[in-house]
Design a protein around this motif. Sequence first.
Motif, PDB file in Angstrom:
ATOM      1  N   LEU A  73      34.751  45.647  45.504  1.00 27.29           N
ATOM      2  CA  LEU A  73      35.584  45.446  44.418  1.00 27.29           C
ATOM      3  C   LEU A  73      35.930  46.624  43.616  1.00 27.29           C
ATOM      4  O   LEU A  73      36.491  47.288  43.284  1.00 27.29           O
ATOM      5  N   ALA A  74      34.183  46.995  42.564  1.00 27.57           N
ATOM      6  CA  ALA A  74      34.434  47.167  42.247  1.00 27.57           C
ATOM      7  C   ALA A  74      34.654  49.113  41.514  1.00 27.57           C
ATOM      8  O   ALA A  74      35.280  49.845  41.773  1.00 27.57           O
ATOM      9  N   LEU A  75      34.299  49.128  43.123  1.00 24.56           N
ATOM     10  CA  LEU A  75      33.836  50.045  43.952  1.00 24.56           C
ATOM     11  C   LEU A  75      35.244  50.580  44.727  1.00 24.56           C
ATOM     12  O   LEU A  75      35.693  52.083  44.123  1.00 24.56           O
ATOM     13  N   ARG A  76      36.078  50.061  44.883  1.00 28.22           N
ATOM     14  CA  ARG A  76      37.023  50.690  45.649  1.00 28.22           C
ATOM     15  C   ARG A  76      38.583  50.355  44.156  1.00 28.22           C
ATOM     16  O   ARG A  76      39.344  51.815  44.551  1.00 28.22           O
ATOM     17  N   LEU A  77      38.369  49.252  43.427  1.00 32.66           N
ATOM     18  CA  LEU A  77      39.646  50.066  42.483  1.00 32.66           C
ATOM     19  C   LEU A  77      38.715  51.010  41.590  1.00 32.66           C
ATOM     20  O   LEU A  77      40.042  52.083  40.920  1.00 32.66           O
ATOM     21  N   ALA A  78      38.210  51.669  41.185  1.00 32.12           N
ATOM     22  CA  ALA A  78      37.931  52.658  40.369  1.00 32.12           C
ATOM     23  C   ALA A  78      37.975  53.837  41.111  1.00 32.12           C
ATOM     24  O   ALA A  78      38.863  54.927  41.048  1.00 32.12           O
ATOM     25  N   ARG A  79      38.025  53.673  42.959  1.00 39.32           N
ATOM     26  CA  ARG A  79      38.088  54.713  43.811  1.00 39.32           C
ATOM     27  C   ARG A  79      39.679  55.240  44.006  1.00 39.32           C
ATOM     28  O   ARG A  79      40.426  55.813  43.715  1.00 39.32           O
ATOM     29  N   GLU A  80      40.191  53.827  43.606  1.00 40.50           N
ATOM     30  CA  GLU A  80      42.125  53.526  44.015  1.00 40.50           C
ATOM     31  C   GLU A  80      42.541  54.160  42.287  1.00 40.50           C
ATOM     32  O   GLU A  80      43.426  54.719  42.234  1.00 40.50           O
TER      33      GLU A  80
END
Length: 223
Positions: A73-80
Amino acid sequence: MGDRTDLPKSTGTVAERGKETEPPSSPIDPPLVLASASPRRLALLEQIGVRPDSVDPADIDETAAAKELPRDLALRLAREKAEAVVDRHQNAFLLSADTVVAVGRRALGKAETAVEARAYLSLLSGRRHQVHTGITLITPAGKRIARVVSTSVIFKALDISEINAYIASDEWHGKAGGYAIQGRAAALIRQIQGSYSNVVGLPLFEVANLLQGNGYPIWTDRE
């Protein structure tokens, strides 16, 4: 005023003498944009001498997907967050981040009410939890680099008076997991394993190396 003949004489050709008086030219570095509204992240960057040229926070849905692990989740949100604003900043370094506090497979959101913060603190009391920060850097050439940094945090066993006092401080409001390690909660944390700045909101060692390794000169005066 002194006599003009006292000034040192120039030597060489006219062109060479002209070069002596021209200020040295310096390339304009690509700007750095921080895609985060967090004042903590801005302060952390400034701590290591990195001053973003602008701040452009992304407005995205931060809801976890079904069965999505906190680290993912942390990785995806940073990317988004980065992708949401990149079209507004051509030829720039764009840095984004998102921090998730997790107990096992459960991600704890940002506490918005005292009831929610109290529940989080009761859950964290006397146990180990993880803080995951996803970071994404998009370079002026369009290269995308993503990382996740995790830190283990252990709270002391909290009694009701300590929880009540921390709730009364209002430091929990808007904080992932309902606490801020850089404030009064530091007295409640028995141990951390890993990056302290990561728990605050941005892993400085990893961010510095990511910027430096991709051409952003953090050790050079850009002014």
